[in-house]
Scaffold this motif. Structure first.
Motif, short mmCIF file in Angstrom:
data_model
loop_
_atom_site.label_atom_id
_atom_site.label_comp_id
_atom_site.label_asym_id
_atom_site.label_seq_id
_atom_site.Cartn_x
_atom_site.Cartn_y
_atom_site.Cartn_z
N TYR A 1 -4.66 6.42 -1.91
CA TYR A 1 -3.72 5.31 -1.79
C TYR A 1 -3.67 4.50 -3.08
N ILE B 1 -8.79 4.35 -3.05
CA ILE B 1 -7.73 3.41 -3.43
C ILE B 1 -7.78 3.21 -4.93
N GLU C 1 0.93 5.55 -0.20
CA GLU C 1 0.13 6.76 -0.03
C GLU C 1 0.54 7.75 -1.11
N ALA D 1 -5.87 1.35 4.64
CA ALA D 1 -5.98 2.66 3.99
C ALA D 1 -7.01 3.52 4.72
N LEU E 1 0.86 -1.18 0.00
CA LEU E 1 0.00 0.00 0.00
C LEU E 1 0.89 1.23 0.00
#
Length: 148
Positions: free
Chosen positions: A69, A107, A63, A97, A61
C-alpha cells in the motif's frame, strides 16, 4: 476528533478542500499536480478527520499490489497541526491496510523531508535515503510493515 471513511462525492470534495488549502495554498503545489486519477479509483480509501464539526485533516490509501500500500496526500490544516490529527490519520490508514491485506501489509509513503521526523515517530524507516523533488519539494521514500 472523528475520522470517517469518505463515501460520498460531498465528503471527497471536503477532503480535496483541505488538500487544496495545504498543498496548493500553503506549499504552492500546482493544482494540476494535486488532484489525480488515483483520487477517483474505486480501490482508493480517503479518510477525513473532523474536530468539533470542522474538517481538519485528510489522507488516502492506495493499493499498489496485494499486501502493498501507499499512503499519500496527508494534509492537516495549519490551525490543527500538533494536535494529533496527523497521527490519528496515519494510524487509521495503517490499520486499514492491515485489514485489507488480511494480516501483513507493507506501507510506503513519499515523505516531504521536513515531515520525516513525524513519520519516523510512527515507525516508518527511510527506504534508501535518496532525495527527489515532487512538485518542487524534497521527498524521500519511507516504509512500514504492519500486521506481523
Amino acid at each position: 476528533m472523528e475520522i470517517i471513511e469518505v463515501s460520498t462525492p460531498e465528503e471527497l470534495k471536503r477532503a480535496w478542500d483541505i488538500r487544496l488549502d495545504v498543498f496548493v495554498g500553503e506549499q504552492q503545489v500546482p493544482i494540476e499536480e494535486e488532484i489525480d486519477d488515483a483520487d477517483l479509483a474505486p480501490s482508493t480509501l480517503h479518510v477525513l478527520a473532523t474536530a468539533e464539526g470542522t474538517d481538519v485533516g485528510t489522507a488516502r490509501l492506495l493499493e499498489d499490489a496485494p499486501g502493498h500500500y501507499h499512503i499519500g496526500r496527508v494534509a492537516v490544516r495549519k490551525d490543527a497541526r500538533g494536535t494529533g490529527v496527523g497521527r490519528a490519520l496515519m494510524e487509521y490508514l495503517a490499520r486499514a491496510a492491515a485489514q485489507r491485506a488480511c494480516g501483513r501489509a507493507e506501507i510506503v509513503l513519499s515523505a516531504q523531508e521536513q515531515a520525516m521526523g513525524f513519520y519516523s515517530s510512527l515507525g516508518y524507516e527511510v527506504v534508501d535515503g535518496r532525495t527527489y523533488l515532487d512538485a518542487g519539494i524534497a521527498h524521500q521514500d519511507m516504509r512500514l510493515v504492519v500486521g506481523e
